[in-house]
Design an enzyme around this catalytic site. Structure first.
Site, PDB file in Angstrom:
ATOM      1  N   LYS A  13       9.355   1.820   2.660  1.00  0.00           N
ATOM      2  CA  LYS A  13      10.148   2.936   2.106  1.00  0.00           C
ATOM      3  C   LYS A  13       9.744   4.273   2.724  1.00  0.00           C
ATOM      4  O   LYS A  13      10.581   5.046   3.143  1.00  0.00           O
ATOM      5  CB  LYS A  13       9.930   3.097   0.594  1.00  0.00           C
ATOM      6  CG  LYS A  13      10.381   1.978  -0.281  1.00  0.00           C
ATOM      7  CD  LYS A  13      10.171   2.341  -1.757  1.00  0.00           C
ATOM      8  CE  LYS A  13       8.725   2.538  -2.176  1.00  0.00           C
ATOM      9  NZ  LYS A  13       7.907   1.324  -2.191  1.00  0.00           N
ATOM     10  N   ARG A  88      11.032   4.373 -10.837  1.00  0.00           N
ATOM     11  CA  ARG A  88      10.247   3.147 -10.819  1.00  0.00           C
ATOM     12  C   ARG A  88      10.302   2.412 -12.153  1.00  0.00           C
ATOM     13  O   ARG A  88       9.712   1.338 -12.279  1.00  0.00           O
ATOM     14  CB  ARG A  88       8.792   3.503 -10.551  1.00  0.00           C
ATOM     15  CG  ARG A  88       8.231   3.049  -9.216  1.00  0.00           C
ATOM     16  CD  ARG A  88       6.803   3.561  -9.178  1.00  0.00           C
ATOM     17  NE  ARG A  88       5.990   2.979  -8.172  1.00  0.00           N
ATOM     18  CZ  ARG A  88       5.843   3.455  -6.942  1.00  0.00           C
ATOM     19  NH1 ARG A  88       6.541   4.480  -6.544  1.00  0.00           N
ATOM     20  NH2 ARG A  88       5.006   2.886  -6.108  1.00  0.00           N
ATOM     21  N   ARG A 127      -3.242  -0.925   6.587  1.00  0.00           N
ATOM     22  CA  ARG A 127      -2.583   0.289   7.063  1.00  0.00           C
ATOM     23  C   ARG A 127      -3.419   1.559   6.945  1.00  0.00           C
ATOM     24  O   ARG A 127      -4.333   1.657   6.126  1.00  0.00           O
ATOM     25  CB  ARG A 127      -1.230   0.486   6.360  1.00  0.00           C
ATOM     26  CG  ARG A 127      -1.319   0.929   4.920  1.00  0.00           C
ATOM     27  CD  ARG A 127       0.073   1.013   4.296  1.00  0.00           C
ATOM     28  NE  ARG A 127       0.001   1.399   2.900  1.00  0.00           N
ATOM     29  CZ  ARG A 127       1.047   1.515   2.096  1.00  0.00           C
ATOM     30  NH1 ARG A 127       2.257   1.243   2.545  1.00  0.00           N
ATOM     31  NH2 ARG A 127       0.887   1.881   0.848  1.00  0.00           N
ATOM     32  N   ARG A 160      -5.519   5.007   2.200  1.00  0.00           N
ATOM     33  CA  ARG A 160      -5.340   5.334   0.785  1.00  0.00           C
ATOM     34  C   ARG A 160      -6.336   4.589  -0.091  1.00  0.00           C
ATOM     35  O   ARG A 160      -6.598   3.410   0.119  1.00  0.00           O
ATOM     36  CB  ARG A 160      -3.913   4.986   0.358  1.00  0.00           C
ATOM     37  CG  ARG A 160      -2.948   6.127   0.605  1.00  0.00           C
ATOM     38  CD  ARG A 160      -1.526   5.697   0.465  1.00  0.00           C
ATOM     39  NE  ARG A 160      -1.260   4.980  -0.792  1.00  0.00           N
ATOM     40  CZ  ARG A 160      -0.051   4.570  -1.152  1.00  0.00           C
ATOM     41  NH1 ARG A 160       0.978   4.818  -0.368  1.00  0.00           N
ATOM     42  NH2 ARG A 160       0.136   3.934  -2.280  1.00  0.00           N
ATOM     43  N   ARG A 171      -0.333  -3.488  -8.067  1.00  0.00           N
ATOM     44  CA  ARG A 171       0.885  -2.706  -7.795  1.00  0.00           C
ATOM     45  C   ARG A 171       2.085  -3.618  -7.638  1.00  0.00           C
ATOM     46  O   ARG A 171       3.188  -3.303  -8.093  1.00  0.00           O
ATOM     47  CB  ARG A 171       0.692  -1.859  -6.530  1.00  0.00           C
ATOM     48  CG  ARG A 171      -0.100  -0.581  -6.815  1.00  0.00           C
ATOM     49  CD  ARG A 171      -0.831  -0.053  -5.616  1.00  0.00           C
ATOM     50  NE  ARG A 171       0.013   0.308  -4.499  1.00  0.00           N
ATOM     51  CZ  ARG A 171      -0.425   0.454  -3.253  1.00  0.00           C
ATOM     52  NH1 ARG A 171      -1.709   0.265  -2.976  1.00  0.00           N
ATOM     53  NH2 ARG A 171       0.403   0.778  -2.299  1.00  0.00           N
TER      54      ARG A 171
END
Ligand code: ADP
Ligand code: ZN
Length: 213
Positions: A13, A88, A127, A160, A171
């Site tokens: 996204k 969300r 990532r 992160r 998550r």
């Protein structure tokens, strides 16, 4: 253009929203980025959001709805915006409908970037992002030429705090329980489309552009 980009964590996204924002000249409104900035700055919102974000849970609807309501009232949103990571929950979707209706506006497109759960865990845990320009990297699929340094701007790559496997799995489960139902909220309106987030990034981008026109 008022677009909602949906999809599980790691579906792409953020990357796609950034590209669309650049080429269509509308701002990307990422609640995740805004909350991380608030945590970093130590604001009241940041202090309230921190624990939920670290565990991979959701920040309260009240906080994120407040952030978005303020943000879409700013001048640069006059041409439209890309919502990335919001709504969300179904309650957030209803609050968004109400705040747009108040301004005589409505969403033009809702696009879900679908992806496979195990692939997402692998993607997210590898990532990193450039602190300077926001470019994304991956330990396996997209290594920088020099470890820890951005190819584009020489900035430092950061990871992160919530991109570890345990938090990622949480998550994903929160996504399936609370965010997947948001798709049903939009499915009947004729504005809802799905693209395959397992395809290469450029292909996904081309499909998004084909939908947006
Ligand atoms: P990702 O999509 O990769 O999980 P985000 O950057 O969109 O990451 O969000 C990071 C975290 O910020 C979420 O796990 C959640 O704690 C919080 N957050 C972001 N957007 C929302 C939202 N709309 N409602 C509640 N919490 C949110
Ligand atoms: Zn960079």
């Amino acid at each position: 253009m008022k677009l909602i980009l949906m999809g599980p964590p790691g579906a792409g996204k953020g990357t796609q929203a950034r590209r669309i924002a650049e080429s269509y000249g509308v701002p990307q409104l990422s609640t995740g980025d805004m909350l991380r900035a608030a945590v970093k700055a130590g604001t009241e919102v940041g202090q309230k959001a921190k624990a939920a974000m670290e565990s991979g849970g959701l920040v309260t609807d009240e906080i994120v709805v407040g952030i978005i309501a303020d943000r879409i009232g700013e001048a640069d949103c006059g041409k439209g915006f890309i919502l990335d990571g919001f709504p969300r929950t179904v309650a957030q979707a209803k609050a968004l409908d109400a705040m747009l209706a108040e301004r005589g506006l409505q969403i033009d497109h809702v696009i879900d970037i679908a992806a496979d759960t195990e692939a997402l865990v692998a993607r997210i845990t590898g990532r990193s992002t450039c602190a300077g320009c926001g470019e994304g990297y991956h330990a396996v699929h997209k290594k920088p030429a020099v470890a820890g340094v951005c190819d584009k701007c020489g900035g430092n790559l950061t990871t992160r705090a919530d991109d570890n496997e345990e938090t990622v799995r949480n998550r994903l489960s929160v996504y399936h329980q609370q965010t997947a139902p948001v798709m049903d909220h939009y499915r009947d309106g004729g504005k809802f489309r799905t693209v395959d987030g397992m395809l290469p990034m450029d292909t996904v981008y081309a499909q998004l552009c084909a939908i947006l026109g």
